[in-house]
Design a protein around this motif. Structure first.
Motif, PDB file in Angstrom:
ATOM      1  N   GLU A  32       0.837  -1.202   0.000  1.00 20.16           N
ATOM      2  CA  GLU A  32       0.000   0.000   0.000  1.00 20.16           C
ATOM      3  C   GLU A  32       0.875   1.257   0.000  1.00 20.16           C
ATOM      4  OE1 GLU A  32      -0.972  -2.384   2.726  1.00 20.16           O
ATOM      5  OE2 GLU A  32      -3.173  -2.584   2.524  1.00 20.16           O
ATOM      6  N   CYS A  36      -3.081   8.172   1.218  1.00 22.25           N
ATOM      7  CA  CYS A  36      -4.066   8.142   0.139  1.00 22.25           C
ATOM      8  C   CYS A  36      -4.052   9.497  -0.563  1.00 22.25           C
ATOM      9  CB  CYS A  36      -5.463   7.812   0.660  1.00 22.25           C
ATOM     10  SG  CYS A  36      -6.259   9.135   1.595  1.00 22.25           S
ATOM     11  N   SER A 207      -4.797   1.338  -6.744  1.00 21.41           N
ATOM     12  CA  SER A 207      -4.645   0.902  -5.355  1.00 21.41           C
ATOM     13  C   SER A 207      -3.365   1.423  -4.728  1.00 21.41           C
ATOM     14  CB  SER A 207      -4.635  -0.623  -5.282  1.00 21.41           C
ATOM     15  OG  SER A 207      -5.897  -1.132  -5.595  1.00 21.41           O
ATOM     16  N   GLY A 211      -2.907   5.395  -3.600  1.00 19.13           N
ATOM     17  CA  GLY A 211      -3.282   5.111  -2.214  1.00 19.13           C
ATOM     18  C   GLY A 211      -4.767   4.836  -2.048  1.00 19.13           C
ATOM     19  N   LEU A 212      -5.352   4.100  -3.014  1.00 20.12           N
ATOM     20  CA  LEU A 212      -6.796   3.851  -2.973  1.00 20.12           C
ATOM     21  C   LEU A 212      -7.139   2.354  -2.933  1.00 20.12           C
ATOM     22  CD1 LEU A 212      -8.140   6.553  -5.483  1.00 20.12           C
ATOM     23  CD2 LEU A 212      -7.937   6.700  -2.994  1.00 20.12           C
ATOM     24  N   ALA A 213      -6.266   1.562  -2.312  1.00 21.95           N
ATOM     25  CA  ALA A 213      -6.518   0.113  -2.244  1.00 21.95           C
ATOM     26  C   ALA A 213      -7.877  -0.196  -1.620  1.00 21.95           C
ATOM     27  CB  ALA A 213      -5.411  -0.574  -1.449  1.00 21.95           C
ATOM     28  N   GLY A 214      -8.268   0.623  -0.635  1.00 27.31           N
ATOM     29  CA  GLY A 214      -9.530   0.392   0.063  1.00 27.31           C
ATOM     30  C   GLY A 214     -10.759   0.694  -0.765  1.00 27.31           C
ATOM     31  N   LEU A 215     -10.598   1.449  -1.850  1.00 25.08           N
ATOM     32  CA  LEU A 215     -11.768   1.841  -2.655  1.00 25.08           C
ATOM     33  C   LEU A 215     -11.998   0.958  -3.871  1.00 25.08           C
ATOM     34  CD1 LEU A 215     -11.948   5.728  -2.680  1.00 25.08           C
ATOM     35  CD2 LEU A 215     -13.143   4.101  -1.221  1.00 25.08           C
ATOM     36  N   ARG A 216     -11.022   0.146  -4.237  1.00 24.68           N
ATOM     37  CA  ARG A 216     -11.162  -0.802  -5.350  1.00 24.68           C
ATOM     38  C   ARG A 216     -11.378  -0.104  -6.677  1.00 24.68           C
ATOM     39  NH1 ARG A 216      -8.518  -3.080  -4.253  1.00 24.68           N
ATOM     40  NH2 ARG A 216      -9.001  -4.993  -5.338  1.00 24.68           N
ATOM     41  N   THR A 243     -16.386   5.386  -5.393  1.00 28.59           N
ATOM     42  CA  THR A 243     -15.090   5.035  -5.976  1.00 28.59           C
ATOM     43  C   THR A 243     -14.842   5.797  -7.278  1.00 28.59           C
ATOM     44  OG1 THR A 243     -15.087   2.879  -4.920  1.00 28.59           O
ATOM     45  CG2 THR A 243     -13.759   3.099  -6.903  1.00 28.59           C
TER      46      THR A 243
END
Lengths: 351, 351
Positions: A32, A36, A207, A211-216, A243
């Motif tokens: 990661e 973000c 991702s 820094g957007l791994a959590g948003l897919r 997203t």
């Protein structure tokens, strides 16, 4: 009991890297970004209630328009996915009938064989050379419905030059997927091949780079024909409005992204040099936001455990002798990497 | 050119309801709630940056724990999907080899045949009776790898009693999927059958019931064995952190949800009565947040166009004679429904 498809019943499923739900870890195991995108966060924090209540734009138009602008291409050459994993899965579903071959190098992203198995396809592994270089001739002569090349490679971060990729595209492959999940950190990519070869597809992810791994959110860039077929197979509303909105904002903040990638590269190179010069470990040259460290006469597994006991997570892949005595380390913040370095140094002294 | 699988090349893809990107429409065509869950909105507005930067919880643990509590079951009987469309797709991928049969009633959700076609399965349609009642005997004797029953039905909103569903589950079907996307509005459901029959799976969505269509979240509730197999096939990170956080918040605000569903039911019944009593139109008894109106001697298509010209979107399905002279109308706000009623009244006068 429900009868399950044989290939699904037989498989064990993909095991993602550990994502601890409790805090306090130095988390250097799943690559990661250290931050973000601030523009994306702001977009999420001020999202309109209608974006929750109403269905999303099924074709992620605003995001595809933005991608078209960046790649100097047309919006209908892009498909946006629920992470680039969604894209990889869709590409297999579009090209592979049961029994067809899915070709990929090893070691690389361990999701490819899982996606292939779900589809009932046949896994064809092509080993990388010992220094992680690409076996170009072997890849040119191996046939499948789809061939995956991870560039930069994972877990070593090796960059494959565009000339090698072009040679493979020209060799008569059906579909060559360039999985460029980490390409933003390398400062280059092979997207220029899309206009040149109808059988190439570039897959990218926001991702790590944003820094957007959590948003897919990920996307593919290819010919209009391939994109149109992938659009038919994707879930109609595969990417949430939140997203889509965040991704457009993130792509719009180019200054933040450029600085984030350059800073990560600087920290990566500094850590690589220290591990190599001060501790005598072999670090493979990486163009991604992680490095692969071979522990030579020391034990990677012991070091993994030692780090874990001290709250530091890194990644170990046991399934291939090329990497079984190595650890993959994500490029965290400078403070995290300093702590990591000291811990590795101490681990080696104790061993 | 890339060679595409024959079934994918031949198909045209699912066509979702129109989602206009410009404002100003009275949007009664895709059954969205009139409001989003305020708790979900608050959760999104205060989301932590780490939820963007880090990978999501791959198994949506907090959400599954909350669902287990509500249904008095165990967390590993649930799988969370990127919308319930994701769940429906996964259920087909887990049970259907190419050539296997996917059974569903017609008319119902037009996504089933598309998902089946992507998998290379065979579509088996079982017509509903003219009053939209369930052909129980026919469904008991029709075999497939999976049978979909939409309850309440779409597009009529017909509710099928649990005794009928139980009879079908007992008839030796492999997997019976109860698609309860609209069940929250009906005040009941058939989830009690999950503990009773190992071959039943309930699929639900937070899109309509909690006003979260834009965030994509649905779930399935079934035996642990089936859930474990679906977990193997889903994308590891199929549900974003933002969506997981919002969904947990939405489920926690039970008072808002109960009032939202009761209010929608009241507006639905009032509109149905007015269309029936004042305009003489046939309205099918609905337990969902939409109604199906048959235009009898008048023309549904002319009315559709008339409404559209006045900024009102409703849904027309042309592919089945049972619904080809009918319109499906989502239960919007009272003001929207008043405007709609007046417009229909005017349309009928002009026709």
């Amino acid at each position: 009991m429900v009868t399950i498809r044989k290939n699904v019943a037989a498989m064990s499923g993909y095991v993602p890297g550990e994502q601890p739900r409790s805090g306090g870890w130095i988390k250097l195991n799943t690559n990661e970004n250290v931050e973000c995108s601030p523009a994306a966060l702001e977009a999420i924090h001020s999202i309109d209630p209608a974006a929750l209540r109403l269905y999303p734009d099924a074709s992620s138009s605003a995001l595809r328009n933005e991608l078209a602008r960046r790649f100097n291409a047309e919006p209908d050459q892009f498909v946006v996915g629920n992470g680039s994993d969604d894209i990889l899965n869709l590409l297999i579903r579009v090209t592979c009938d049961p029994g067809d071959s899915v070709v990929y190098t090893v070691p690389s992203y361990s999701l490819y064989p899982v996606l292939s198995q779900i589809q009932g396809a046949r896994n064809v592994e092509v080993p990388l050379a010992d220094d992680f270089s690409l076996p170009v001739r072997k890849l040119c002569s191996t046939r499948g419905a789809v061939l995956f090349i991870t560039n930069p490679n994972n877990p070593a971060g090796t960059w494959y030059p565009v000339e090698q990729i072009a040679e493979i595209c020209e060799s008569g492959q059906n579909l060559v997927v360039l999985d460029e999940a980490y390409a933003d950190f390398s400062g280059e990519g092979c997207s220029q091949l899309v206009g040149k070869y109808p059988n190439v597809c570039v897959a990218r992810s926001l991702s790590k780079a944003y820094g957007l791994a959590g948003l897919r959110v990920g996307y593919m860039f290819a010919s209009k024909e391939l994109a149109a077929n992938v659009m038919k197979v994707k879930d109609s509303y595969n990417v949430s409005s939140a997203t889509q909105i965040a991704a457009v904002a993130a792509l719009g903040d180019e200054a933040w992204a450029a600085k984030s990638w350059a800073d990560a590269a600087r920290r990566r190179d500094r850590l690589s040099q220290r591990l190599s010069n001060e501790l005598g470990l072999r670090v493979y040259p990486s163009r991604a936001n992680f490095i692969l460290v071979d522990f030579g006469n020391h034990s990677a597994v012991s070091t993994l455990d030692y780090l874990r006991e001290r709250g530091i997570l890194v990644r170990h892949f046991s399934d291939n002798p090329m990497v079984s005595n190595a650890l993959r380390i994500s490029i965290g913040s400078q403070a995290e990497l300093d702590t990591l370095f000291d811990a590795i140094q101490a681990a080696l002294k104790e061993s």
